[in-house]
Design an enzyme around this catalytic site. Structure first.
Site, PDB file in Angstrom:
ATOM      1  N   GLY A  11      44.020  32.663 -16.968  1.00 56.18           N
ATOM      2  CA  GLY A  11      45.223  32.257 -17.006  1.00 56.18           C
ATOM      3  C   GLY A  11      45.151  30.801 -16.960  1.00 56.18           C
ATOM      4  O   GLY A  11      44.115  30.414 -16.347  1.00 56.18           O
ATOM      5  N   VAL A  24      33.593  15.731 -21.761  1.00 55.23           N
ATOM      6  CA  VAL A  24      33.644  14.960 -23.067  1.00 55.23           C
ATOM      7  C   VAL A  24      32.938  13.540 -22.707  1.00 55.23           C
ATOM      8  O   VAL A  24      32.129  13.073 -23.526  1.00 55.23           O
ATOM      9  CB  VAL A  24      35.005  15.002 -23.930  1.00 55.23           C
ATOM     10  CG1 VAL A  24      34.928  14.073 -25.121  1.00 55.23           C
ATOM     11  CG2 VAL A  24      35.030  16.501 -24.443  1.00 55.23           C
ATOM     12  N   SER A  69      45.733  24.290 -21.335  1.00 58.75           N
ATOM     13  CA  SER A  69      44.536  23.638 -21.895  1.00 58.75           C
ATOM     14  C   SER A  69      44.825  23.579 -23.251  1.00 58.75           C
ATOM     15  O   SER A  69      45.296  24.414 -24.054  1.00 58.75           O
ATOM     16  CB  SER A  69      43.485  25.030 -21.757  1.00 58.75           C
ATOM     17  OG  SER A  69      42.479  24.840 -22.502  1.00 58.75           O
ATOM     18  N   SER A 117      36.758  36.042 -14.710  1.00 60.36           N
ATOM     19  CA  SER A 117      35.877  35.471 -15.588  1.00 60.36           C
ATOM     20  C   SER A 117      34.618  35.339 -15.275  1.00 60.36           C
ATOM     21  O   SER A 117      33.592  35.549 -15.834  1.00 60.36           O
ATOM     22  CB  SER A 117      36.457  34.182 -16.246  1.00 60.36           C
ATOM     23  OG  SER A 117      37.757  34.216 -16.621  1.00 60.36           O
ATOM     24  N   THR A 139      41.758  28.168 -10.605  1.00 60.47           N
ATOM     25  CA  THR A 139      42.730  29.052 -10.211  1.00 60.47           C
ATOM     26  C   THR A 139      43.820  28.574  -9.400  1.00 60.47           C
ATOM     27  O   THR A 139      43.644  27.908  -8.413  1.00 60.47           O
ATOM     28  CB  THR A 139      42.451  30.302  -9.769  1.00 60.47           C
ATOM     29  OG1 THR A 139      43.375  31.251  -9.620  1.00 60.47           O
ATOM     30  CG2 THR A 139      41.306  30.372  -8.639  1.00 60.47           C
ATOM     31  N   ASP A 141      45.514  30.626  -7.649  1.00 55.64           N
ATOM     32  CA  ASP A 141      45.270  31.482  -6.339  1.00 55.64           C
ATOM     33  C   ASP A 141      44.304  31.124  -5.562  1.00 55.64           C
ATOM     34  O   ASP A 141      44.489  31.564  -4.182  1.00 55.64           O
ATOM     35  CB  ASP A 141      44.900  32.904  -7.036  1.00 55.64           C
ATOM     36  CG  ASP A 141      45.911  33.620  -8.046  1.00 55.64           C
ATOM     37  OD1 ASP A 141      46.915  33.053  -8.343  1.00 55.64           O
ATOM     38  OD2 ASP A 141      45.454  34.280  -8.832  1.00 55.64           O
ATOM     39  N   ARG A 176      73.163  29.384   3.447  1.00 59.00           N
ATOM     40  CA  ARG A 176      72.310  30.637   3.180  1.00 59.00           C
ATOM     41  C   ARG A 176      70.765  30.350   3.141  1.00 59.00           C
ATOM     42  O   ARG A 176      70.308  29.263   3.171  1.00 59.00           O
ATOM     43  CB  ARG A 176      72.880  31.438   2.036  1.00 59.00           C
ATOM     44  CG  ARG A 176      72.710  30.702   0.951  1.00 59.00           C
ATOM     45  CD  ARG A 176      73.374  31.395  -0.232  1.00 59.00           C
ATOM     46  NE  ARG A 176      73.496  30.538  -1.609  1.00 59.00           N
ATOM     47  CZ  ARG A 176      74.426  30.890  -2.475  1.00 59.00           C
ATOM     48  NH1 ARG A 176      75.353  31.754  -2.394  1.00 59.00           N
ATOM     49  NH2 ARG A 176      74.545  30.438  -3.610  1.00 59.00           N
ATOM     50  N   MET A 183      53.310  32.888  -6.404  1.00 62.76           N
ATOM     51  CA  MET A 183      52.255  33.631  -7.353  1.00 62.76           C
ATOM     52  C   MET A 183      51.021  33.616  -6.288  1.00 62.76           C
ATOM     53  O   MET A 183      51.486  33.566  -5.074  1.00 62.76           O
ATOM     54  CB  MET A 183      52.055  32.942  -8.489  1.00 62.76           C
ATOM     55  CG  MET A 183      52.820  33.027  -9.421  1.00 62.76           C
ATOM     56  SD  MET A 183      52.196  32.369 -11.077  1.00 62.76           S
ATOM     57  CE  MET A 183      53.299  33.374 -12.340  1.00 62.76           C
ATOM     58  N   GLY A 184      49.989  33.997  -6.761  1.00 61.96           N
ATOM     59  CA  GLY A 184      48.740  33.920  -5.924  1.00 61.96           C
ATOM     60  C   GLY A 184      48.044  35.473  -6.175  1.00 61.96           C
ATOM     61  O   GLY A 184      47.105  35.673  -5.131  1.00 61.96           O
TER      62      GLY A 184
HETATM   63  O1  F6P Z   1      46.023  34.431 -11.406  1.00 61.04           O
HETATM   64  C1  F6P Z   1      46.910  33.521 -11.691  1.00 61.04           C
HETATM   65  C2  F6P Z   1      48.164  33.931 -11.961  1.00 61.04           C
HETATM   66  O2  F6P Z   1      49.287  32.864 -12.311  1.00 61.04           O
HETATM   67  C3  F6P Z   1      48.709  34.924 -10.746  1.00 61.04           C
HETATM   68  O3  F6P Z   1      49.050  33.985  -9.334  1.00 61.04           O
HETATM   69  C4  F6P Z   1      49.817  35.701 -11.367  1.00 61.04           C
HETATM   70  O4  F6P Z   1      49.833  37.073 -10.418  1.00 61.04           O
HETATM   71  C5  F6P Z   1      49.261  35.877 -12.563  1.00 61.04           C
HETATM   72  O5  F6P Z   1      48.178  34.785 -12.894  1.00 61.04           O
HETATM   73  C6  F6P Z   1      50.247  36.022 -13.704  1.00 61.04           C
HETATM   74  O6  F6P Z   1      49.733  36.399 -14.909  1.00 61.04           O
HETATM   75  P1  F6P Z   1      50.507  36.337 -16.427  1.00 61.04           P
HETATM   76  O7  F6P Z   1      50.597  34.771 -16.711  1.00 61.04           O
HETATM   77  O8  F6P Z   1      49.817  37.378 -16.965  1.00 61.04           O
HETATM   78  O9  F6P Z   1      51.872  36.742 -15.980  1.00 61.04           O
END
Ligand code: F6P
Length: 360
Positions: A11, A24, A69, A117, A139, A141, A176, A183-184
């Site tokens: 990702g 570079v 990228s 990877s 990452t 994550d 509220r 994510m993560g």
């Molecule tokens: O590993 C990075 C990440 O963004 C995670 O946090 C998330 O679960 C996943 O990739 C989302 O993947 P995709 O881009 O395939 O929806």
């Protein structure tokens, strides 16, 4: 003259272009040639390997600001480790990669990737036996063992914090709560760090069990009638399936707590690269250049105690908790999580933020 290939796999995240631009720049002053392999392993397995020459004109330092990228990270529908494993063609796929690397006459491959990877690079290491392989961990994550920072994490935290900063204003206006799903994957680092920075009321992460009644009581006794609960996407709620934020939202509604769900999604992978991520990118690029000069191979750059150095991929792979990769059956991914000694956990508790039922 050395010929270096660089590719970004898995990702995307912010900071990848900063890594490429700094490689570079450093390569050019040493008289080395850098080619960018497009779309990760896709670029290597097309009929003629798909590469672009990179120099300081088409990769100026100013590109470091941008997310994504410039080389691409690959597209769905093309043969990759995942599909090759599933269709029993992994050996042929690996041979294609090896042949492409030979065809390009590369001396070095720089692989900028996540724990999937990097684990694949180690478990299929014969692919890279003709080159020096240097990996750079990236990452949002932050689940890669042996490094306390990964490219893209700081920007993702900032993106999530900015998102919460906006939401809290509408939360206050309507008295509220917002259940924000971060994510993560199965790691709580992003939720924990962003939650602390945004001053939320509760943070639920996969590493710590929580109690729904305790969460509800915590919100009912909060000094405000509005706020944010960050829920990491990887948490599991016994007896339920589906998006965790939605399950929790329904429980809060049933308990009489007005709320909405919010999904920042891929915005967490975007955003202008923060200064901290750019500094990390230049440090990782620097460690990579040193590794090339020292003839190292099968190594990964790692950040610890304000410094970047290289460690072996063998050490990386052995250090994490090996878990089944969710995408590639049979692959054991080396993963890192929020551990009980994480200093932020104490901070969170001392500040009255609900983090779950931690054993003391
Ligand atoms: O590993 C990075 C990440 O963004 C995670 O946090 C998330 O679960 C996943 O990739 C989302 O993947 P995709 O881009 O395939 O929806």
């Amino acid at each position: 003259m050395k010929k270096i290939g660089i590719m970004t796999t898995g990702g995307d995240c912010s900071g990848l272009n900063a890594v490429i631009a700094n490689i570079v720049r450093a390569a050019q002053i040493r008289g080395w040639r850098v080619v960018g392999i497009t779309d990760g392993t896709d670029g290597l397995t097309t009929h003629t390997p798909s590469v672009v020459d990179l120099d300081i004109i088409n990769m100026p330092p100013t590109i470091s600001r941008t997310s994504g990228s410039i080389l691409g990270n690959g597209h769905a529908g093309i043969m990759n480790f995942e599909t090759a494993t599933r269709s029993g063609q992994l050996r042929a796929f690996n041979n294609n990669l090896k042949t492409a690397i030979r065809k390009l006459k590369l001396d070095v491959i720089i692989l900028v990737g996540g724990n999937g990877s990097l684990s694949l690079a180690w478990t299929n290491r014969d692919i890279y036996s003709d080159v020096q392989l240097i990996c750079i961990p990236k990452t949002i994550d932050m689940d890669i063992p042996c490094t306390s920072r990964t490219i893209g994490f700081d920007t993702a935290v900032q993106q999530l914090v900015s998102y919460c900063d906006q939401l809290i204003l509408t939360a206050r206006s309507h008295h509220r709560w917002f259940v924000v799903q971060s994510m993560g994957r199965d790691c709580g680092q992003l939720a924990l760090n962003a939650g602390v920075a945004a001053g939320v009321h509760a943070i639920l992460i996969p590493e710590i069990k929580f109690d729904m009644n305790a969460l509800i009581a915590h919100i009912k006794h909060a000094p405000t009638d509005y706020g944010i609960i960050i829920v990491a996407e990887g948490i599991r709620i016994r007896g339920h399936s589906g998006q965790p934020a939605e399950i929790i939202s329904r429980k809060l509604t049933a308990a009489g707590i007005p709320n909405r769900t919010a999904f920042p999604g891929h915005i967490q992978r975007a955003g202008d690269t923060t200064a901290a991520d750019r500094i990390l990118a230049i440090q990782m690029a620097d460690a990579t250049i040193r590794a090339i000069e020292n003839n190292e191979t099968y190594v990964m750059t790692a950040y610890e105690n304000d410094q970047c150095r290289t460690i072996t991929l063998a050490d990386f792979y052995a250090a994490g908790r090996t878990v089944d990769d969710p995408n590639i059956s049979g692959l054991k991914t080396s993963n890192a999580y929020v551990t009980p000694d994480n200093p932020l956990l104490h901070v969170v508790e001392n500040m009255g933020i609900y983090i779950g039922e931690r054993r003391k």
